[in-house]
Design a protein around this motif. Structure first.
Motif, PDB file in Angstrom:
ATOM      1  N   THR A  22      33.505  37.314  48.674  1.00  0.00           N
ATOM      2  CA  THR A  22      33.303  37.255  50.118  1.00  0.00           C
ATOM      3  C   THR A  22      33.008  38.641  50.678  1.00  0.00           C
ATOM      4  O   THR A  22      33.687  39.612  50.339  1.00  0.00           O
ATOM      5  CB  THR A  22      34.547  36.669  50.812  1.00  0.00           C
ATOM      6  N   GLU A  23      32.003  38.720  51.548  1.00  0.00           N
ATOM      7  CA  GLU A  23      31.600  39.992  52.144  1.00  0.00           C
ATOM      8  C   GLU A  23      31.954  40.019  53.628  1.00  0.00           C
ATOM      9  O   GLU A  23      31.983  38.984  54.295  1.00  0.00           O
ATOM     10  CB  GLU A  23      30.096  40.214  51.979  1.00  0.00           C
ATOM     11  N   ASP A  46      38.226  34.288  47.839  1.00  0.00           N
ATOM     12  CA  ASP A  46      37.100  34.526  46.939  1.00  0.00           C
ATOM     13  C   ASP A  46      36.769  36.018  46.935  1.00  0.00           C
ATOM     14  O   ASP A  46      36.418  36.574  47.983  1.00  0.00           O
ATOM     15  CB  ASP A  46      35.888  33.720  47.413  1.00  0.00           C
TER      16      ASP A  46
END
Length: 452
Positions: free
Chosen positions: A299-300, A296
């Motif tokens: 996403t961090e 994704d």
């Protein structure tokens, strides 16, 4: 007794008590008004950010023509900055970048963030090629485009040399020995550019290297909508097929580790840790190595150090005093030190492991040597193939081909040959071998004389 019980005098309050009650009521009313005033003042203070309660000076044009007022609360940066008309300062350091600028401006034309809200700031330093001339040419072309949506906002070009003597080749720039001095010098250049170009009306600051090959046109919006103080994408680079097609490029984006902290404690005060080199084993989780091509992109990953290829930061980060350390800050400098400093100041620093941009491929000295060998080998093979064709032509003309005749004569020649002889078995009778010694009259084999 009845007269006394029914007398109203028994229920009449004294005059003095009535006066005291009135005084208490007045005091209570005054106290209530004071409390209400305090509550109202607090409410006004809490909502003072609204335009209705804000100070908006009105200057007399006759004596304050050049006076400008900025309320910095308007320029804090929001996740939907493009819809709010927030201005972005686009910072680009340049050195010997003439060959990359056409590609860079090709990306600039495709950017979807409103161009009129992007102010460009270039710093040209220590260049030996025509970086300045190529920059001016491309700026004139894009600003004079018939389509007004192509035109950017304010454009500033700064020129300052820092005495940089390290070459621009891949091995020169990425060699271990050059990393410490090079990072400190680059930090000075970035600080000069940001301090000279940042205006009070800028809400965001975007840093970008000029040698990015592939990048999304929505890069600013993609990073901005995360609403983080400092955010970076993942950076990879393409490779030739014989080197594996692709490779992580920017290893300066990482999370701190116990190994990194222990290493920092063993180094001198002025030492600078550079990530991705065997000389400094930190065992840190790198943003680049956590990439999943199918992951994704939203996403961090919380970071401590960051790379400088592509950085989006809120302008208030720089206004608060954060900068690129041109010295050893917690054993790091430049962008990695900037990430560490922002974390120390309480800002949110994140990276996107599955959102990737692609840097150009720059061959190292070893790559160049291998490519030279491959080119020489290709020439050798071409010469060998050419000579083989000549030999085949000479052989075809100089030697008679009798293969067809041999096929006809072979059965005639071998017609009278008994091919069964090779298949006959020869048998030897070894039964009397053990009685050989009996005929020697007791003599040993070594004393046997065949003449007797």
């Amino acid at each position: 007794m009845d007269d006394q019980l029914g007398s109203p005098k028994l229920f009449r309050r004294p005059r003095k008590a009535v006066q005291q009650r009135s005084r208490i009521c007045v005091i209570a009313s005054v106290s209530g008004l004071l409390m209400a005033s305090c509550v109202l003042y607090l409410i006004i203070s809490l909502v003072s950010a609204r335009d209705i309660f804000r100070y908006s000076p009105t200057f007399d044009s006759s004596n304050a023509i050049d006076t400008q007022f900025y309320d910095l609360k308007d320029y804090v940066g929001h996740a939907d900055g493009w819809a709010r008309g927030e201005r972005v300062l686009f910072c680009v350091p340049l050195r010997d970048a003439a060959s990359h600028l056409p590609m860079f401006f090709g990306h600039m034309r495709n950017m979807t963030y409103p161009h009129n809200l992007i102010d460009l700031a270039f710093l040209v330093s220590d260049s030996s090629d025509d970086t300045m001339g190529v920059l001016e040419k491309n700026l004139l072309e894009i600003q004079s485009d018939p389509n007004p949506e192509m035109h950017f906002g304010q454009i500033e070009i700064f020129q300052k040399d820092f005495g940089q003597i390290i070459g621009q080749g891949f091995s020169d720039r990425h060699g271990f020995a050059a990393q410490g001095p090079r990072r400190k010098m680059m930090a000075r250049a970035r600080n000069w550019l940001s301090s000279a170009a940042l205006k009070p009306y800028h809400s965001w600051v975007y840093w970008r290297d000029v040698d990015v090959e592939t990048i999304s046109p929505t890069i600013i919006e993609d990073l901005m909508h995360h609403d983080r103080d400092v955010i970076v994408p993942n950076v990879w680079r393409p490779l030739p097929e014989w080197l594996g097609n692709q490779q992580p490029y920017d290893l300066n984006s990482w999370q701190e580790s116990d190994g990194g902290l222990q290493l920092a404690n063993t180094l001198d005060e002025d030492a600078v840790i550079v990530e991705g080199y065997v000389e400094y084993a930190t065992w840190r989780p790198h943003l680049a190595y956590l990439r999943d091509p199918y992951g994704d992109p939203e996403t961090e990953m919380v970071l401590d150090g960051i790379g400088g290829v592509s950085i989006l930061s809120k302008a208030r980060v720089f206004r608060s005093g954060a900068h690129f350390p041109a010295f050893s800050f917690e054993k790091h400098a430049e962008t990695e030190g900037f990430g560490k400093m922002c974390k120390r100041m309480g800002f949110a620093v994140v990276g996107l492991p599955h959102y990737v941009i692609w840097h150009i491929y720059e061959p190292s000295n070893d790559d160049l040597k291998h490519m030279e060998w491959m080119a020489q080998e290709e020439v050798r093979q071409q010469r060998e193939e050419s000579m083989q064709k000549v030999y085949e032509r000479v052989y075809g003309a100089g030697f008679l081909d009798v293969e067809d005749e041999w096929k006809e004569e072979k059965p005639l020649i071998l017609r009278n040959t008994d091919s069964s002889r090779g298949a006959r078995k020869i048998q030897v009778d070894w039964d009397d071998v053990d009685t050989f010694g009996d005929d020697l009259n007791g003599q040993g084999l070594a004393d046997f004389d065949p003449a007797l």
